[in-house]
Design a protein around this motif. Structure first.
Motif, PDB file in Angstrom:
ATOM      1  N   TYR A 114       0.777  -0.838   0.225  1.00 37.73           N
ATOM      2  CA  TYR A 114       0.023   0.124   0.235  1.00 37.73           C
ATOM      3  C   TYR A 114       1.070   1.086   0.062  1.00 37.73           C
ATOM      4  CZ  TYR A 114      -3.610   3.502   1.435  1.00 37.73           C
ATOM      5  OH  TYR A 114      -4.531   4.554   1.696  1.00 37.73           O
ATOM      6  N   LYS A 194      -7.390   2.817  -7.965  1.00 39.27           N
ATOM      7  CA  LYS A 194      -8.327   1.325  -8.291  1.00 39.27           C
ATOM      8  C   LYS A 194      -7.146   0.428  -7.483  1.00 39.27           C
ATOM      9  CE  LYS A 194      -6.946  -0.114 -12.698  1.00 39.27           C
ATOM     10  NZ  LYS A 194      -7.603  -0.123 -14.324  1.00 39.27           N
ATOM     11  N   LYS A 197      -6.845   1.343  -3.890  1.00 38.48           N
ATOM     12  CA  LYS A 197      -7.953   1.403  -3.422  1.00 38.48           C
ATOM     13  C   LYS A 197      -8.162  -0.652  -3.209  1.00 38.48           C
ATOM     14  CE  LYS A 197     -11.046   4.691  -4.854  1.00 38.48           C
ATOM     15  NZ  LYS A 197     -11.324   5.056  -6.641  1.00 38.48           N
ATOM     16  N   GLN A 198      -7.776  -1.288  -3.662  1.00 37.86           N
ATOM     17  CA  GLN A 198      -7.840  -2.568  -3.440  1.00 37.86           C
ATOM     18  C   GLN A 198      -7.177  -2.618  -2.783  1.00 37.86           C
ATOM     19  OE1 GLN A 198      -6.510  -3.967  -7.672  1.00 37.86           O
ATOM     20  NE2 GLN A 198      -8.674  -4.918  -8.295  1.00 37.86           N
ATOM     21  N   LYS A 200      -6.556  -1.101   0.113  1.00 35.85           N
ATOM     22  CA  LYS A 200      -6.718  -0.671   1.136  1.00 35.85           C
ATOM     23  C   LYS A 200      -8.685  -1.325   2.003  1.00 35.85           C
ATOM     24  CE  LYS A 200      -6.891   2.972   3.849  1.00 35.85           C
ATOM     25  NZ  LYS A 200      -8.398   2.335   4.557  1.00 35.85           N
ATOM     26  N   ARG A 201      -8.889  -1.696   1.164  1.00 36.01           N
ATOM     27  CA  ARG A 201     -10.098  -2.426   1.053  1.00 36.01           C
ATOM     28  C   ARG A 201      -9.541  -3.810   2.038  1.00 36.01           C
ATOM     29  NH1 ARG A 201     -13.411  -5.543  -3.477  1.00 36.01           N
ATOM     30  NH2 ARG A 201     -13.498  -6.822  -0.957  1.00 36.01           N
ATOM     31  N   LEU A 202      -8.759  -4.727   1.237  1.00 30.90           N
ATOM     32  CA  LEU A 202      -7.919  -5.892   1.723  1.00 30.90           C
ATOM     33  C   LEU A 202      -7.550  -5.894   2.891  1.00 30.90           C
ATOM     34  CD1 LEU A 202      -5.501  -7.402  -0.986  1.00 30.90           C
ATOM     35  CD2 LEU A 202      -6.730  -8.564   0.862  1.00 30.90           C
ATOM     36  N   ASP A 204      -8.406  -3.494   5.586  1.00 27.34           N
ATOM     37  CA  ASP A 204      -9.743  -3.464   6.241  1.00 27.34           C
ATOM     38  C   ASP A 204     -10.305  -5.161   6.157  1.00 27.34           C
ATOM     39  OD1 ASP A 204      -9.663  -0.742   5.682  1.00 27.34           O
ATOM     40  OD2 ASP A 204     -11.057  -0.757   4.585  1.00 27.34           O
ATOM     41  N   GLU A 205      -9.925  -5.796   5.866  1.00 28.48           N
ATOM     42  CA  GLU A 205     -10.082  -7.023   6.091  1.00 28.48           C
ATOM     43  C   GLU A 205      -9.662  -7.558   7.627  1.00 28.48           C
ATOM     44  OE1 GLU A 205     -11.122 -10.173   3.345  1.00 28.48           O
ATOM     45  OE2 GLU A 205     -11.161  -8.628   1.793  1.00 28.48           O
TER      46      GLU A 205
ATOM     47  N   GLN B  66     -11.376  -5.556 -13.762  1.00 31.48           N
ATOM     48  CA  GLN B  66     -11.897  -5.681 -13.287  1.00 31.48           C
ATOM     49  C   GLN B  66     -12.557  -5.707 -12.487  1.00 31.48           C
ATOM     50  OE1 GLN B  66      -9.430  -5.020 -10.865  1.00 31.48           O
ATOM     51  NE2 GLN B  66      -8.085  -4.897 -12.138  1.00 31.48           N
ATOM     52  N   GLN B  68     -16.272  -8.138 -11.454  1.00 28.82           N
ATOM     53  CA  GLN B  68     -16.228  -8.786 -10.471  1.00 28.82           C
ATOM     54  C   GLN B  68     -16.312 -10.157 -11.258  1.00 28.82           C
ATOM     55  OE1 GLN B  68     -17.166  -9.024  -7.074  1.00 28.82           O
ATOM     56  NE2 GLN B  68     -16.174  -6.897  -7.412  1.00 28.82           N
ATOM     57  N   GLU B 102     -14.251 -14.237   1.212  1.00 28.49           N
ATOM     58  CA  GLU B 102     -12.784 -13.067   1.099  1.00 28.49           C
ATOM     59  C   GLU B 102     -11.797 -12.823   0.769  1.00 28.49           C
ATOM     60  OE1 GLU B 102     -13.848  -9.546   0.508  1.00 28.49           O
ATOM     61  OE2 GLU B 102     -15.769 -10.202   1.264  1.00 28.49           O
TER      62      GLU B 102
END
Lengths: 209, 154
Positions: A114, A194, A197-198, A200-202, A204-205, B66, B68, B102
């Motif tokens: 990141y 993007k 962001k990807q 960052k989302r990870l 957050d998990e 990208q 889904q 996930e």
């Protein structure tokens, strides 16, 4: 608990990995989809484009037959300009040579990824912004040269410029810079944001709870 | 690396749903393993080190476009005539359900199936032990529900 046991049994029964062949010429393998690599590869490509532009600008006085009075200030500016480019060039290419340690814990690794993406993006933005004042000055010089405006008169009349004229020049400048800033931010965000962001989302998990 | 290549295959199959993507990911994992072999300082076992690198690669491996993942709800088509095929069918169901987890959940399930304790999972992922326990339980429940949704149970 049976679900768990069955799952384990099933997992251990999966022996279908035999068809993976490990290539012998590992050096030839190219990393294709790691986000940091992707961002950096794109950035390098763009960097080369900008470098080409820098070189072309360097020949402007020759091709446009510059007024001799303008040549010295032009190349003085150009020299500083090249120095700044050199700084970013080394940052993007040399600084990053020996990064990526994928054996960290997953969370640390993600933070490193990141951070690298963000840093690359910010470096790129800073570079673009650094170029703006130079480009404005260079274009100004080219206009002065093309319009055959006497350079000495330019300095003499500089004192006589009216407030409204100064204000309009300033407004145009601000407009140009703001416009460029908006375009840069939008461009960088859609093109590279993007990836950040990807990741960052990870990250957050990984949060607690 | 040869003797562990089943692991690379399993991780690729957990993270990517199409054959092409799985192959790409497997290649990438091999490359990353090769590149970071210098970092393997024998303070941990080879498999621990390898799992980490492989999972860290899989975690940030995003497909080209990208969109889904187009996971279909259709039951994988595998002839279930013989008993050896039941295993195949079960595996297909398992991997299909795993696709919907996930990314972090996949990693946790993987470690769990490789018989890692909560503490070891936590250490490798960089989270707390409690967090690992909660997340593992949640992922297992989710996985079970997903498999049942596919009209299967085991």
């Amino acid at each position: 608990m049976t679900f768990d046991n069955n799952l384990h049994a099933l997992w251990n029964s999966d022996k279908s990995g035999g068809n993976i062949n490990i290539p012998h010429a590992l050096e030839k393998l190219k990393s294709a989809k790691m986000p940091v690599d992707k961002v950096r590869r794109h950035l390098r490509y763009e960097f080369f484009m900008q470098l080409a532009a820098v070189i072309i600008i360097g020949f402007a006085p020759v091709t446009l037959k510059f007024n001799p009075l303008l040549i010295f200030p032009f190349y003085l500016l150009y020299f500083i300009f090249v120095l700044i480019c050199g700084y970013f060039f080394t940052k993007l290419f040399l600084f990053y040579k020996n990064m990526s340690n994928t054996a960290l814990t997953s969370k640390d690794n993600l933070y490193a990824v990141y951070y690298d993406i963000k840093l690359s993006i910010e470096l790129y933005k800073a570079f673009t912004y650094c170029l703006v004042p130079f480009l404005v000055l260079f274009i100004g010089m080219i206009i002065v040269n093309e319009e055959k405006i006497p350079v000495d008169a330019l300095f003499m009349q500089g004192a006589a410029i009216s407030k409204s004229q100064a204000a309009s020049v300033l407004l145009v400048l601000i407009g140009v810079i703001l416009g460029l800033a908006v375009v840069t931010e939008l461009y960088v965000n859609t093109r590279y944001g993007k990836y950040a962001k990807q990741v960052k989302r990870l990250l957050d998990e990984f949060r607690e709870g | 690396m040869e003797q562990h290549k089943g692991i690379i295959h399993k991780i690729s199959r957990m993270y990517m749903d199409t054959k092409d993507d799985q192959d790409d990911l497997a290649q990438e994992i091999i490359l990353q393993l090769w590149k970071s072999y210098d970092n393997f300082r024998h303070q941990s076992s080879f498999s621990t080190w390898m799992y980490r690198v492989a999972l860290n690669t899989a975690l940030v491996f995003f497909r080209k476009d990208q969109q889904q993942p187009a996971t279909t709800d259709a039951v994988p088509e595998i002839p279930a005539d013989e008993t050896s095929h039941t295993k195949e069918l079960q595996l297909a169901h398992f991997y299909q359900a795993v696709q919907k987890l996930e990314r972090l959940e996949k990693a946790i399930i993987f470690y769990h199936l490789e018989n890692y304790s909560h503490r070891e999972i936590a250490e490798n992922l960089g989270i707390t032990e409690g967090n690992a326990r909660i997340k593992l339980n949640r992922a297992k429940t989710k996985l079970k529900a997903l498999i049942q949704q596919q009209g299967y149970d085991f």
